[in-house]
Design a protein around this motif. Structure first.
Motif, mmCIF file in Angstrom:
data_model
loop_
_atom_site.group_PDB
_atom_site.id
_atom_site.type_symbol
_atom_site.label_atom_id
_atom_site.label_comp_id
_atom_site.label_asym_id
_atom_site.label_seq_id
_atom_site.Cartn_x
_atom_site.Cartn_y
_atom_site.Cartn_z
ATOM 1 N N LEU A 1 18.303 56.828 83.479
ATOM 2 C CA LEU A 1 17.497 57.456 82.434
ATOM 3 C C LEU A 1 17.514 58.971 82.578
ATOM 4 O O LEU A 1 17.608 59.704 81.587
ATOM 5 C CB LEU A 1 16.056 56.950 82.520
ATOM 6 C CG LEU A 1 15.802 55.469 82.231
ATOM 7 C CD1 LEU A 1 14.333 55.134 82.468
ATOM 8 C CD2 LEU A 1 16.198 55.115 80.802
ATOM 9 N N THR A 2 17.426 59.424 83.824
ATOM 10 C CA THR A 2 17.421 60.863 84.063
ATOM 11 C C THR A 2 18.723 61.499 83.600
ATOM 12 O O THR A 2 18.723 62.555 82.947
ATOM 13 C CB THR A 2 17.201 61.151 85.555
ATOM 14 O OG1 THR A 2 15.953 60.581 85.974
ATOM 15 C CG2 THR A 2 17.209 62.643 85.835
ATOM 16 N N ASP A 3 19.852 60.876 83.917
ATOM 17 C CA ASP A 3 21.153 61.409 83.491
ATOM 18 C C ASP A 3 21.254 61.481 81.976
ATOM 19 O O ASP A 3 21.763 62.461 81.419
ATOM 20 C CB ASP A 3 22.287 60.537 84.042
ATOM 21 C CG ASP A 3 22.690 60.942 85.455
ATOM 22 O OD1 ASP A 3 21.891 61.647 86.097
ATOM 23 O OD2 ASP A 3 23.781 60.543 85.897
ATOM 24 N N ALA A 4 20.771 60.449 81.310
ATOM 25 C CA ALA A 4 20.833 60.424 79.844
ATOM 26 C C ALA A 4 19.874 61.450 79.240
ATOM 27 O O ALA A 4 20.213 62.159 78.286
ATOM 28 C CB ALA A 4 20.510 59.025 79.330
ATOM 29 N N TRP A 5 18.661 61.547 79.787
ATOM 30 C CA TRP A 5 17.648 62.460 79.257
ATOM 31 C C TRP A 5 18.081 63.914 79.399
ATOM 32 O O TRP A 5 17.812 64.741 78.514
ATOM 33 C CB TRP A 5 16.330 62.217 79.983
ATOM 34 C CG TRP A 5 15.186 63.066 79.509
ATOM 35 C CD1 TRP A 5 14.742 64.234 80.064
ATOM 36 C CD2 TRP A 5 14.337 62.821 78.384
ATOM 37 N NE1 TRP A 5 13.679 64.729 79.366
ATOM 38 C CE2 TRP A 5 13.397 63.874 78.321
ATOM 39 C CE3 TRP A 5 14.269 61.808 77.435
ATOM 40 C CZ2 TRP A 5 12.414 63.953 77.348
ATOM 41 C CZ3 TRP A 5 13.286 61.876 76.463
ATOM 42 C CH2 TRP A 5 12.373 62.930 76.418
ATOM 43 N N GLU A 6 18.725 64.226 80.515
ATOM 44 C CA GLU A 6 19.112 65.601 80.796
ATOM 45 C C GLU A 6 20.514 65.945 80.315
ATOM 46 O O GLU A 6 21.005 67.057 80.561
ATOM 47 C CB GLU A 6 19.016 65.860 82.301
ATOM 48 C CG GLU A 6 17.592 65.735 82.838
ATOM 49 C CD GLU A 6 17.503 65.922 84.337
ATOM 50 O OE1 GLU A 6 18.572 66.035 84.982
ATOM 51 O OE2 GLU A 6 16.376 65.939 84.868
ATOM 52 N N ALA A 7 21.171 65.036 79.611
ATOM 53 C CA ALA A 7 22.515 65.296 79.101
ATOM 54 C C ALA A 7 22.491 66.408 78.054
ATOM 55 O O ALA A 7 21.490 66.599 77.357
ATOM 56 C CB ALA A 7 23.096 64.024 78.489
ATOM 57 N N ASP A 8 23.584 67.135 77.955
ATOM 58 C CA ASP A 8 23.676 68.186 76.941
ATOM 59 C C ASP A 8 23.537 67.588 75.542
ATOM 60 O O ASP A 8 24.188 66.588 75.217
ATOM 61 C CB ASP A 8 25.026 68.904 77.049
ATOM 62 C CG ASP A 8 25.134 69.730 78.332
ATOM 63 O OD1 ASP A 8 24.075 70.071 78.896
ATOM 64 O OD2 ASP A 8 26.275 70.007 78.765
ATOM 65 N N GLY A 9 22.697 68.196 74.738
ATOM 66 C CA GLY A 9 22.536 67.725 73.365
ATOM 67 C C GLY A 9 21.789 66.422 73.236
ATOM 68 O O GLY A 9 21.914 65.735 72.212
ATOM 69 N N ALA A 10 20.981 66.066 74.264
ATOM 70 C CA ALA A 10 20.278 64.781 74.217
ATOM 71 C C ALA A 10 19.340 64.705 73.010
ATOM 72 O O ALA A 10 19.265 63.681 72.329
ATOM 73 C CB ALA A 10 19.500 64.564 75.514
ATOM 74 N N PHE A 11 18.644 65.801 72.718
ATOM 75 C CA PHE A 11 17.711 65.759 71.597
ATOM 76 C C PHE A 11 18.420 65.806 70.251
ATOM 77 O O PHE A 11 17.894 65.316 69.254
ATOM 78 C CB PHE A 11 16.690 66.893 71.717
ATOM 79 C CG PHE A 11 15.488 66.497 72.532
ATOM 80 C CD1 PHE A 11 14.357 65.988 71.921
ATOM 81 C CD2 PHE A 11 15.511 66.590 73.910
ATOM 82 C CE1 PHE A 11 13.254 65.596 72.663
ATOM 83 C CE2 PHE A 11 14.416 66.209 74.665
ATOM 84 C CZ PHE A 11 13.279 65.705 74.044
ATOM 85 N N HIS A 12 19.609 66.384 70.222
ATOM 86 C CA HIS A 12 20.418 66.298 69.000
ATOM 87 C C HIS A 12 20.822 64.844 68.750
ATOM 88 O O HIS A 12 20.906 64.406 67.592
ATOM 89 C CB HIS A 12 21.653 67.191 69.119
ATOM 90 C CG HIS A 12 21.337 68.657 69.135
ATOM 91 N ND1 HIS A 12 20.713 69.294 68.084
ATOM 92 C CD2 HIS A 12 21.544 69.601 70.089
ATOM 93 C CE1 HIS A 12 20.548 70.579 68.378
ATOM 94 N NE2 HIS A 12 21.050 70.783 69.592
ATOM 95 N N THR A 13 21.054 64.119 69.837
ATOM 96 C CA THR A 13 21.381 62.701 69.699
ATOM 97 C C THR A 13 20.198 61.920 69.163
ATOM 98 O O THR A 13 20.338 61.086 68.252
ATOM 99 C CB THR A 13 21.818 62.118 71.058
ATOM 100 O OG1 THR A 13 22.988 62.801 71.513
ATOM 101 C CG2 THR A 13 22.118 60.630 70.940
ATOM 102 N N LEU A 14 19.002 62.170 69.719
ATOM 103 C CA LEU A 14 17.801 61.485 69.234
ATOM 104 C C LEU A 14 17.576 61.781 67.756
ATOM 105 O O LEU A 14 17.229 60.888 66.974
ATOM 106 C CB LEU A 14 16.583 61.922 70.049
ATOM 107 C CG LEU A 14 16.587 61.578 71.543
ATOM 108 C CD1 LEU A 14 15.321 62.101 72.208
ATOM 109 C CD2 LEU A 14 16.717 60.079 71.754
#
Length: 565
Positions: free
Chosen positions: A110-123
């Motif tokens: 979860l941490t890796d996914a949450w902190e990925a570049d552009g994670a909020f653009h994905t959401l």
């Protein structure tokens, strides 16, 4: 891990990485959505319950890559990578399932996914989808975000800043769209996410404000006002209690209301109304240890925001000149009142952590009484409201007690059917076994306001019953309230059609303040003038009401109505 399992994982990782590299590099000419679905599904199955496989996937940055793939699949148009529209929905679903399953086995995923570049653009990209894609992915993306926040509560800060406002706005719009398929908007999973962030956490005020179209402008204005005040205090500390009167303050604008804010508050009201499943939100009522204080239903800052928003939306509704602004303010006011009523209806024994007690300390009682006092008094129910002429019920004049007077103007007309009932219900429930609340109602001049509502209103079912319940609770908990009621005297009486037909009337005796029968021409009243059920027991002689007042008073029928104050 067995050899066959290892081989399956290696094959799944290799195929997924090859496909993902094409997608993330922009070389999508050779990408097939069917292959994406098959490769991600194979990876999901290979990682399930595979601790060593998760370690390898973490080393390779697989979960950050999955986030990037999800964003591109969400944004690509149907048919761009071949296949049918259903394949794109399945691809998004498989990616989210992989992230969720891996996160359940190892929170580092979860941490890796949450902190990925552009994670909020994905959401945001996922929340923007509609139709079949949204039906398959919105609930899962809400579950994924909820898991991330529950694993690390500090992530609420990022989820409530301006970068996440589009994610919330898009989901709330989708959830309120009745033309979309079931599941679009997140459904119950969005409700769970709202509960975590806004009820257990303190994210409601920031998310609510962030949904406004002028949120950035308001934030900049507030920051400028704060900076100016700090500078003024640094120059002269004696001005600490002064209100800073700056050009910024004079030209300040108000936060614009939108329907998404009302939708968010509707979810809050729904959470608060779920009395069995979330009796104390964090702790099920069956697990509350006797003698221990259950937590508040929401953090104190959120409760204060709820009271403040109720007041602001009521004032905005009363002052609105634009239909759109009035409608939005009305929707927000309705949801705030619904939330407050739902909170008041929970069976919670008074204690230091009592949510209603906390709200009362924040001004809930004053607010509700002010909203009621701003309305014209109820007209009564049944024949009382329909009677005309001398037999009609006297009209009660609107009156705002001096204790409640302020510069804020609240609605002077009922905004919706049941508005009075909602407010009286909040008061009645709030003062049940809470002496402090009862004393507040009495000291703020609320006793006559509540008594006025005991006459009821035809278009407000159960207003009379709720008002009587409130009177019972107030008098049970406040000696001052009981004294105020004893001191009250009737101001007028309702005339009887039967007596009027006989040339008789009813008036209040100026000395005893009790009703008595009189002739309309002022002459004496005889027993024969009265209907049989009103005559003295002996049935003979002349009864001088002025001289034998006590006898006539005993004969007054029980169904006569004395105007409520």
């Amino acid at each position: 891990m067995s050899t066959s399992t290892s081989a399956a994982l290696d094959a799944a990782l290799m195929q997924f990485r090859a496909t993902a590299s094409l997608i993330t590099s922009g070389e999508t000419r050779g990408v097939s959505i069917t292959d994406v679905c098959e490769h991600v599904r194979a990876l999901r199955n290979a990682l399930a319950g595979n601790a060593s496989g998760l370690e390898l996937a973490l080393e390779l940055g697989t979960f950050a890559t999955l986030v990037a793939v999800l964003r591109d699949v969400a944004r690509v148009s149907d048919g761009a990578w071949g296949g049918a529209s259903e394949d794109y929905a399945r691809g998004m679903m498989f990616v989210l399932q992989t992230l969720i399953n891996a996160g359940m086995d190892d929170p580092r995923c979860l941490t890796d996914a949450w902190e990925a570049d552009g994670a909020f653009h994905t959401l945001e990209a996922v929340a923007e989808t509609r139709g079949g894609r949204a039906a398959r992915s919105h609930g899962l993306v809400c579950l994924f975000v909820n898991m991330c926040v529950k694993h690390d509560a500090t992530r609420i800060l990022r989820l409530t800043d301006s970068a996440a406002s589009s994610f919330w706005r898009l989901l709330l719009i989708a959830s309120a769209d009745s033309t979309e398929p079931e599941g679009v908007g997140g459904g119950a999973k969005l409700l769970d996410l709202v509960c975590t962030v806004c009820c257990k956490g303190d994210g409601l005020p920031k998310i609510f404000r962030g949904l406004s179209p002028n949120a950035t402008e308001i934030a900049a204005m507030n920051e400028a006002m704060l900076r100016a005040r700090l500078v003024a205090l640094a120059e002269d500390e004696s001005r600490i209690n002064e209100v800073n009167d700056t050009p910024v303050q004079k030209t300040s604008t108000r936060l614009k209301y939108v329907t998404e804010q009302a939708t968010l508050l509707h979810f809050i009201a729904t959470v608060m109304d779920d009395k069995v499943a979330t009796s104390y939100v964090d702790i099920h009522h069956s697990k509350v240890v006797p003698g221990e204080q259950p937590p508040l239903l929401m953090p104190e800052g959120v409760l204060a925001f709820l009271v403040d928003t109720t007041s602001l939306s009521a004032a905005r509704f009363a002052a609105a000149e634009d239909d759109g602004e009035r409608d939005n303010a009305l929707c927000i006011l309705m949801e705030c009142v619904s939330t407050l009523r739902a909170i008041s209806e929970r069976e919670v024994k008074p204690h230091a952590g009592d949510t209603i007690g906390c709200l009362a300390a924040m001004g809930l009682v004053r607010l509700v009484l002010s909203l009621l006092a701003s309305l014209p008094p109820p007209e009564g129910i049944g024949q009382t409201s329909k009677a005309t002429g001398p037999a009609s019920a006297p009209k009660l004049e609107a009156h705002i007690p001096k204790e409640l007077k302020s510069d804020v103007v609240y609605p002077n007309k009922v905004p919706w059917a049941g508005y009075r009932v909602d407010l009286i219900a909040i008061l009645g429930n709030a003062c049940f076994n809470r002496e402090r609340v009862c004393e507040d109602i009495a000291s703020l001049g609320g006793v006559p306001i509540v008594l006025n509502h005991t006459r009821g209103q035809d278009d407000e079912p159960y207003l009379r019953e709720w008002s009587l319940w409130t009177v019972r609770n107030i008098t049970n908990g406040s000696e001052e309230a009981r004294k105020k009621i004893i001191e009250l005297q009737p101001q007028a009486v309702e005339q009887s059609d039967e007596l009027l037909a006989r040339g008789l009337g009813v008036e209040l005796n100026s000395e005893t303040q009790k009703p008595r029968v009189v002739r309309q021409d002022g002459s004496q009243t005889t027993a024969r003038d009265l209907p049989p059920n009103m005559r003295p027991k002996d049935g003979n002689g002349i009864v001088d009401v002025a001289e034998e007042e006590e006898d006539v008073e005993e004969a007054i029928p029980s169904n006569w109505k004395v105007t409520e104050l």
